[in-house]
Write a protein that holds these residues in place. Structure first.
Motif, PDB file in Angstrom:
ATOM      1  N   LEU A  87       5.811 -39.305  17.709  1.00  0.00           N
ATOM      2  CA  LEU A  87       7.188 -39.111  17.243  1.00  0.00           C
ATOM      3  C   LEU A  87       8.073 -38.751  18.438  1.00  0.00           C
ATOM      4  O   LEU A  87       7.681 -37.935  19.288  1.00  0.00           O
ATOM      5  N   ILE A  88       9.244 -39.353  18.519  1.00  0.00           N
ATOM      6  CA  ILE A  88      10.258 -38.849  19.445  1.00  0.00           C
ATOM      7  C   ILE A  88      10.476 -37.393  19.026  1.00  0.00           C
ATOM      8  O   ILE A  88      10.467 -37.083  17.830  1.00  0.00           O
ATOM      9  N   THR A  89      10.651 -36.504  19.976  1.00  0.00           N
ATOM     10  CA  THR A  89      10.737 -35.093  19.591  1.00  0.00           C
ATOM     11  C   THR A  89      11.953 -34.430  20.213  1.00  0.00           C
ATOM     12  O   THR A  89      12.180 -34.525  21.420  1.00  0.00           O
ATOM     13  N   VAL A  90      12.743 -33.808  19.344  1.00  0.00           N
ATOM     14  CA  VAL A  90      13.949 -33.116  19.782  1.00  0.00           C
ATOM     15  C   VAL A  90      13.671 -31.620  19.735  1.00  0.00           C
ATOM     16  O   VAL A  90      13.303 -31.088  18.687  1.00  0.00           O
ATOM     17  N   LEU A  91      13.823 -30.955  20.877  1.00  0.00           N
ATOM     18  CA  LEU A  91      13.576 -29.517  20.937  1.00  0.00           C
ATOM     19  C   LEU A  91      14.901 -28.768  20.875  1.00  0.00           C
ATOM     20  O   LEU A  91      15.792 -28.981  21.709  1.00  0.00           O
ATOM     21  N   TYR A  92      15.024 -27.896  19.872  1.00  0.00           N
ATOM     22  CA  TYR A  92      16.180 -27.007  19.749  1.00  0.00           C
ATOM     23  C   TYR A  92      15.768 -25.640  20.312  1.00  0.00           C
ATOM     24  O   TYR A  92      14.590 -25.285  20.289  1.00  0.00           O
ATOM     25  N   ASN A  93      16.739 -24.878  20.749  1.00  0.00           N
ATOM     26  CA  ASN A  93      16.473 -23.533  21.310  1.00  0.00           C
ATOM     27  C   ASN A  93      15.293 -23.562  22.281  1.00  0.00           C
ATOM     28  O   ASN A  93      14.346 -22.788  22.150  1.00  0.00           O
ATOM     29  N   PRO A  94      15.335 -24.442  23.266  1.00  0.00           N
ATOM     30  CA  PRO A  94      14.124 -24.660  24.070  1.00  0.00           C
ATOM     31  C   PRO A  94      13.751 -23.489  24.980  1.00  0.00           C
ATOM     32  O   PRO A  94      12.572 -23.335  25.310  1.00  0.00           O
ATOM     33  N   ARG A  95      14.737 -22.671  25.372  1.00  0.00           N
ATOM     34  CA  ARG A  95      14.428 -21.650  26.371  1.00  0.00           C
ATOM     35  C   ARG A  95      15.587 -20.667  26.410  1.00  0.00           C
ATOM     36  O   ARG A  95      16.747 -21.055  26.282  1.00  0.00           O
ATOM     37  N   SER A  96      15.269 -19.402  26.553  1.00  0.00           N
ATOM     38  CA  SER A  96      16.322 -18.407  26.705  1.00  0.00           C
ATOM     39  C   SER A  96      15.877 -17.427  27.780  1.00  0.00           C
ATOM     40  O   SER A  96      14.759 -17.525  28.300  1.00  0.00           O
ATOM     41  N   SER A  97      16.730 -16.467  28.086  1.00  0.00           N
ATOM     42  CA  SER A  97      16.360 -15.507  29.128  1.00  0.00           C
ATOM     43  C   SER A  97      15.086 -14.746  28.724  1.00  0.00           C
ATOM     44  O   SER A  97      14.282 -14.364  29.568  1.00  0.00           O
ATOM     45  N   ARG A  98      14.885 -14.552  27.410  1.00  0.00           N
ATOM     46  CA  ARG A  98      13.707 -13.809  26.973  1.00  0.00           C
ATOM     47  C   ARG A  98      12.534 -14.694  26.586  1.00  0.00           C
ATOM     48  O   ARG A  98      11.439 -14.202  26.324  1.00  0.00           O
TER      49      ARG A  98
END
Lengths: 246, 246
Positions: free
Chosen positions: B159-170
């Motif tokens: 599946l093509i995959t869309v990542l939301y909220n992939p990375r934050s400071s924490r």
């Protein structure tokens, strides 16, 4: 609005002029030519004044994209339309592929739209509040083996699953197979929402469950959303909790 | 526009007033109160005239939805906004859940918007032309075990995959783990598109591949799209063929 591209690939949303983005609407008003499947042109007649129109039938995608490119190359600002989002099973891919293959010089822009998954979800409540998969059941261009594999993966990983092109007069069995695949791992009572003609006249909404999908009522104008293990139905709405403490 | 509901849960699209649906725009112009996270209210200042505004900070979803419901119950036409589509990791779910839990009588409508997956895809070309999964890497409300299971399922089923909220400071490690999961089954050269601040000022687009994801450049304002085995990159665009003979 200043049209800086030659060709716009425009998603018109589910089929209600209110659900076009403001940008898509402005572009369609100002281009000189609009190319599309006749059924989609019919959905936007209200915004058409002097634009030249070109339409052709289902499965004539290649004809339409060649025409749109030819209009654009002749110096006419052109839009080619898809329902929903042009980038989801729509015209964005074939147009860009063709331009790349033919090595054409053309300034092209994809204008996103509200795809059926989001339009249907809004009518059903909030079923897409967690991770989800979008899978087309049409095996015209994709092997049914691969589609089944994807359905199994989505079912097994408890992804909410949105089925596009779930059933047509020539493809009757796919939805039943999909239902069986999900029933192997998900409860019979898993909520399922069915939206037909989202945002259009004759819009129909059915809230049911995995066991009782009314297969006969599903056709090519229908989007089916299968909830995950947490999705529930209340007051005729589907809601998938994300986990907030409320 | 005649506002027939008490409370509207409105997706404002990626953050550009042009990408609001015409309906969302009209509703936000005509309601008496708009409630939202301050960053999102900032994105729509141009359409604000006399509407009363209420904002609160990140993670104050419960505060905002209670305020919005309270305004609506006091007889003021109210909108509560989410960026993108309110039904995708947005406010539609918590608002409907709360109303159901509290058994409140309120006429509520969800107004869909263009979600980040579609906005980012349009900027990248046409990567979402085939079946896809949308997965949030935020493990604040979801167990990381479940998220990993979904990533493995999406990767394994091509599946093509869309990542939301992939990375934050924490949350620094999740994207790297996701990358490893995909590298186990998909080629290092699989095209990956990264869009930061889609449709906003300071929009950034990066086209790279699975092996070379510039993790440091990814943050919470970023959407990451991992192609399937057929996705290719040409002329700085990602295209996933659907299989049309062109």
């Amino acid at each position: 609005m200043n049209l800086t591209s030659d060709l716009y690939i425009v998603g018109i949303g589910p089929g209600n002029l209110k659900q076009l983005s403001r940008e898509a609407y402005a572009i369609l008003q100002e281009v000189e030519v609009i190319v599309g499947y006749q059924r989609y042109l019919d959905l936007i007649t209200e915004l058409i004044s002097n634009q030249q129109l070109y339409s052709s039938g289902m499965r004539a995608e290649k004809d339409r994209l060649q025409k749109a490119i030819s209009f654009a190359r002749s110096g006419k600002k052109t839009a080619i339309i898809s329902s929903g989002d042009a980038g989801v099973y729509g015209m964005a891919g074939p147009v860009l592929e063709y331009i790349n293959q033919q090595k054409l010089e053309l300034k092209v822009e994809v204008i996103p739209g509200i795809t059926a998954a989001n339009a249907a979800a809004a009518l059903l409540g909030a079923p897409l509040m967690h991770d989800y998969a979008v899978i087309s059941l049409s095996d015209i261009l994709t092997s049914w083996t691969l589609i089944k594999k994807r359905l199994q993966a989505a079912a097994g990983a408890d992804l909410i699953t949105v089925l596009y092109n779930p059933r047509s007069s020539r493809r009757q069995s796919q939805l039943v197979t999909a239902q069986k695949i999900f029933l192997k791992v998900r409860s019979e009572k898993t909520p399922v929402g069915i939206v037909r003609n989202a945002g259009r006249q004759q819009q129909e909404i059915i809230i049911t469950n995995l066991q009782e999908i009314p297969v006969q009522k599903v056709d090519m104008l229908t989007t089916v959303i299968i909830g995950n293990s947490q999705t529930y139905c209340q007051n005729d709405q589907l809601v998938t909790p994300r986990g907030y403490q409320l």
